[in-house]
Structure formats: C-alpha cells, structure tokens
Design a protein around this motif. Structure first.
Motif, short mmCIF file in Angstrom:
data_model
loop_
_atom_site.label_atom_id
_atom_site.label_comp_id
_atom_site.label_asym_id
_atom_site.label_seq_id
_atom_site.Cartn_x
_atom_site.Cartn_y
_atom_site.Cartn_z
N UNK A 1 46.18 91.55 54.89
CA UNK A 1 44.95 92.09 54.31
C UNK A 1 43.84 92.16 55.35
N UNK A 2 43.71 91.10 56.15
CA UNK A 2 42.66 91.05 57.18
C UNK A 2 42.85 92.15 58.22
N UNK A 3 44.10 92.55 58.43
CA UNK A 3 44.38 93.64 59.38
C UNK A 3 43.95 95.00 58.83
N UNK A 4 43.50 95.03 57.59
CA UNK A 4 43.00 96.27 57.00
C UNK A 4 44.07 97.17 56.41
N UNK A 5 45.27 96.65 56.24
CA UNK A 5 46.39 97.50 55.82
C UNK A 5 46.19 98.09 54.43
N UNK A 6 45.59 97.31 53.53
CA UNK A 6 45.49 97.75 52.14
C UNK A 6 44.23 98.56 51.84
N UNK A 7 43.33 98.64 52.81
CA UNK A 7 42.02 99.25 52.53
C UNK A 7 42.04 100.78 52.53
N UNK A 8 42.97 101.38 53.22
CA UNK A 8 42.91 102.83 53.36
C UNK A 8 43.28 103.54 52.07
N UNK A 9 42.69 104.69 51.89
CA UNK A 9 43.00 105.54 50.74
C UNK A 9 44.48 105.91 50.74
N UNK A 10 45.02 106.23 51.91
CA UNK A 10 46.42 106.66 52.01
C UNK A 10 47.38 105.55 51.57
N UNK A 11 47.09 104.30 51.95
CA UNK A 11 47.97 103.20 51.54
C UNK A 11 47.97 103.05 50.02
#
Length: 487
Positions: free
Chosen positions: A27-37
């Motif tokens: 989560x801290x790596x930003x993996x879940x934040x993108x619209x595409x994900x």
C-alpha cells in the motif's frame, strides 16, 4: 500419515503480523491508489462471477441449500451491480470536492480529497456468504485500499471458493483471503488495521469493537435486530402477504438480518392477514414445504437446535397457527406463523434469524409504534404496509431504524443511492454505492492560500482594534467589519 488438517499452515498472531506488514508495504508503494488498479480489480471481480457462476451456485447450495434464483439474484447479480456502478462512477467519486472558503482566509480556495485509509479488514457473515463477503470489498477497492477478507467458516464451501477465486482474479499482493474460525479471527483482530467492517451478530460485534479500540481503529458494524412489520387495514392484502413472505422466507428462509422478525397488526385485522399468509405460503411452497426446493435449509445443527428451542418454549408452543413442521435430518423447518406470543417469551427477546414469524396484536395500529420503541433496541429495518398518508409520516418520524420501507420488505437493500447500515444495537456506519467508497475513504481537508493579502491583524502586538476586527472577520459580516473599522 499426517492428516490434511495437520498439513495446513497455522495462521496465528505472527502470521497475521507478517500479512499486515506485507500489505502495508504494498500500500505504501502506492500500488492501490491508481485509478487503473482499482478498475482492473473491479473488472476482475465481474469476470470472476461470469467465469464461475455455476461453481458459486454450487457452493451456496452446499452451504445453505439456496434456491438458484436466490443465489443468482440476491448474491451474484447484486454484487455485479455494485461493481458496474463503481466502475461507472469511480472517476467522479475520486475527484476532489470543491469547498467554500470565508473572508477569514481570503484569498483562498479549498477542497475535500478522498484518500484511501490503508489496510482494512472485512469479516463477513454466513447467511449471504458470497455477497456479504465481496460487496464491502467493492467499496474498499474503489477507495484504493489493501484488503484482508475473512469469510465465515459456517459457510465452508463458499469460503474455500473465495480463497481460490480471489487469488486467481484479484491482485494477491494487495487483496487476501484468510480462512478459519475463532483462532484465525482472533489472530487478525490482534493486528492494527485502518478500518474493520464486520457483518454478524451483536455478541461478536462487541468483541470486534473491543479489539479495534486497542488500536483506535474505526469500525463499521453491520448487525441485526428484531425487524418489525406493521400491517394496517385498507390495503391490498394479497400483495402485502406476498411481499412479507418474500422478505421473510424468500430471503434465505428467514436467515437474513433484514428479514421481518415479527408482525404487528390490529386484533380485528389479524384473521384476514393470517388467512392471506397461509394461502400465499401454500401457493409458493406447496402443502409440504419441507419438500420444497425453493426454501433454504437451516445452516447447521446448532442453529436448528436454537430455533427448535424457541418453538418448544412453553409460552410459545401452543401459539402456532401455521407450519411448525421440522426435519432434523435435513435441517429443514417449515414456514411457521405464531399468533399472540407473549412479549416476555424467548422468541420475542432475541433475533429469530429463521423461518418463525410471530404476530402481535394491538387495539389500534398507532399503538405499534409504542411496541417497537419500548423494545429498548433499534432494528436494522422496519416495515409498514398502509395507504394512510398520516400513518406513513408518523412511521418515518417515530420509528428509529437503520432503514425504513413502506409497502414492501427488504428491497431497500438493492437501492445503491441509499445507505445500508444500522443504528444503536443494529450497527454503526453504512455502505452500498458511494457510501461504500466513503466508508473506506478519509475525507482530507485541503486549503490553498496565496501569499497576497497578508493582513497584520493576526500578528502581535495584539490591540483592542485588532481584536474587534478579528471577531468581525470570523463572524463573516461585511457590516460588522465596517463597524469594527470605524470603531
């Protein structure tokens, strides 16, 4: 040779800690934040249902003997609708919301930004084990969180299927399913989460809330309660009976948190209502409902014994006016109507969660509100059947419940523009539609200021004139500011 149980890896507090640590890193790596994900996960969930609907239906039949229609519509189709809605609205939900500013911060602009909470835990129930597991996950994904789902061990076929399908169709680096019973749930509750959503009963809800309090973790509790149905006279009695039956026995044979728990009607109207219910029940489930393929079974022997105890209570056993048949071998209980059960009986002091439906009589229909409000708890849902406009208005104002429905039962669950949740002992927090997105988001306040317009008022030395002007600015009145300037 070691048994299969012995070969299973133990999920204990250490395993829970490692799992949360891994998810927090991703989560801290930003993996879940993108619209595409987020879109990819929601599309993956839809594909999962399309590819494996027969397997899902089989698992639900194995766990609860659910009729295919109930499984297809109330579990799979409702979940698919949640995914489709989230995909359609996600960009709009993710957009910052503009906020007004005041003279105090002029010149400035402001907005509310929705950000994911982090790593969330969802503990689901056994009665709708597919829908209640994944519907909250839709909101958590849409909001951009990493997720751990704990399905109910009381529905083992669905739980096992969820482990396999979620691992296959969703991003396992950020979305995980943990199977198990009390030890595994306890190991999960020992961890620090950014939010917990629990669906189930009040006893376990208290345990969840106590565990969350140790870490100051916010919770959403989707509990239950005794959902009343008020039946007025001067209505379409056939439609009323059919809609009560579908909300009660057509929803997992009464094993639903929003199922009608008891009926309140007038003494004069009771015989007509009972006759209508009997007639429609026979139309739906035949003369021997224990043989009907359109009724779910009781989930397990413990719940069968619990319901049997309610029926065998000395205060209640003589009050059966329809049904009452039981098949212990196949865990079946026929739709059962009970008339004039005492208020102090066991059946009227706990949530029934099964195919038993007591009827309480009152002298006039308005007395129903006192019956509900004097129970000391607030139901998850309350229902009224009436054509009386004044009575409908009184119902909305007087009865406090998670949700109200007039002239139907349970259908508010399918309206995504309405929040679904309880109040008081029936729960806290809500989800469905955008409410799910909001539940798993933090609404972050953001204020933007210019370097221009830097007034000396806020800085020392403080004078009486500055105090007057600051009060006027905070009040927001132009007239007040002018008066302060003029002294």
């Amino acid at each position: 040779m070691e048994s299969e149980e012995m070969k299973k890896p133990v999920f204990d507090q250490e395993a829970g800690s490692l799992l949360v640590k891994e998810l927090r890193a991703n989560f801290a790596a930003g993996k879940t934040r993108s619209y595409d994900w987020r879109v990819a996960q929601l599309k993956g969930m839809i594909k999962m249902m399309e590819d494996h609907e027969p397997e899902i239906l089989t698992a639900l039949r194995d766990d609860l003997s659910k009729p295919e229609l109930e499984s297809s519509i109330y579990e799979i189709a409702l979940l698919k609708n949640s995914c489709v809605l989230a995909l359609k609205e996600l960009k709009q939900w993710m957009m910052p919301e503009k906020a007004k500013t005041s003279l105090t911060t002029f010149p400035s602009s402001a907005e509310t930004v929705s950000e994911p909470l982090g790593v969330v835990l969802i503990i689901s129930a056994w009665n709708f084990p597919f829908l209640l597991s994944l519907d909250p996950v839709v909101g958590a994904i849409a909001a951009g969180n990493a997720i751990v789902l704990k399905p109910s061990e009381i529905a083992p076929a669905t739980s096992s299927l969820l482990v396999r399908l979620v691992g296959q169709y969703l991003d396992s680096s950020c979305i995980r399913v943990v199977e198990g019973a009390v030890p595994e749930t306890s190991a999960l509750l020992d961890q620090k989460w950014d939010k917990i959503l629990y669906t189930g009963n009040g006893r376990i809800g208290r345990i969840v809330m106590a565990a969350a309090a140790k870490h100051l973790t916010p919770v959403v509790l989707e509990l239950g309660g005794k959902c009343p149905v008020i039946v007025d006279s001067g209505i379409n009695l056939r439609v009323t009976a059919r809609r009560i039956i579908m909300g009660k026995w057509g929803c997992n044979n009464g094993q639903a948190c929003i199922s009608p728990d008891y009926i309140i009607t007038t003494k004069d109207y009771t015989p007509k209502l009972v006759d209508a219910l009997k007639h429609e029940l026979e139309q739906f489930y035949g003369k021997n409902p224990l043989e009907s393929k359109d009724l779910s079974r009781i989930v397990n022997s413990n719940h069968f014994a619990r319901l049997s105890k309610l029926l065998d209570d000395d205060k209640v056993s003589g009050k059966i006016v329809h049904g009452g048949a039981r098949d212990k071998t196949n865990l079946k209980i026929a739709p059962t109507i009970l008339l004039d059960v005492p208020r102090d009986s066991l059946i009227m002091n706990e949530e029934i969660f099964g195919p038993l439906l007591p009827i309480i009589t009152v002298d006039k229909v308005e007395d129903s509100f006192n019956v509900i409000n004097s129970s000391g708890t607030k139901p998850l849902a309350a229902y009224l059947f009436s054509n009386n406009k004044k009575l409908k208005e009184q119902f909305v104002v007087t009865v406090s419940a998670g949700g109200l429905v007039v002239n139907d039962t349970a259908v508010h669950l399918a309206v995504h523009s309405l929040p679904f949740g309880g109040v008081g002992e029936s729960g806290m927090g809500a989800y469905h539609g955008k409410f799910s997105f909001d539940t798993f988001s933090h609404k972050k306040a953001v204020l933007y200021r210019s370097f221009a317009g830097d007034a000396p008022l806020r800085y020392p030395p403080y004078t009486s004139k500055k105090i007057r002007l600051m009060k006027a600015f905070l009040g927001g009145s132009i007239v007040g500011i002018i008066r302060a300037l003029l002294g």
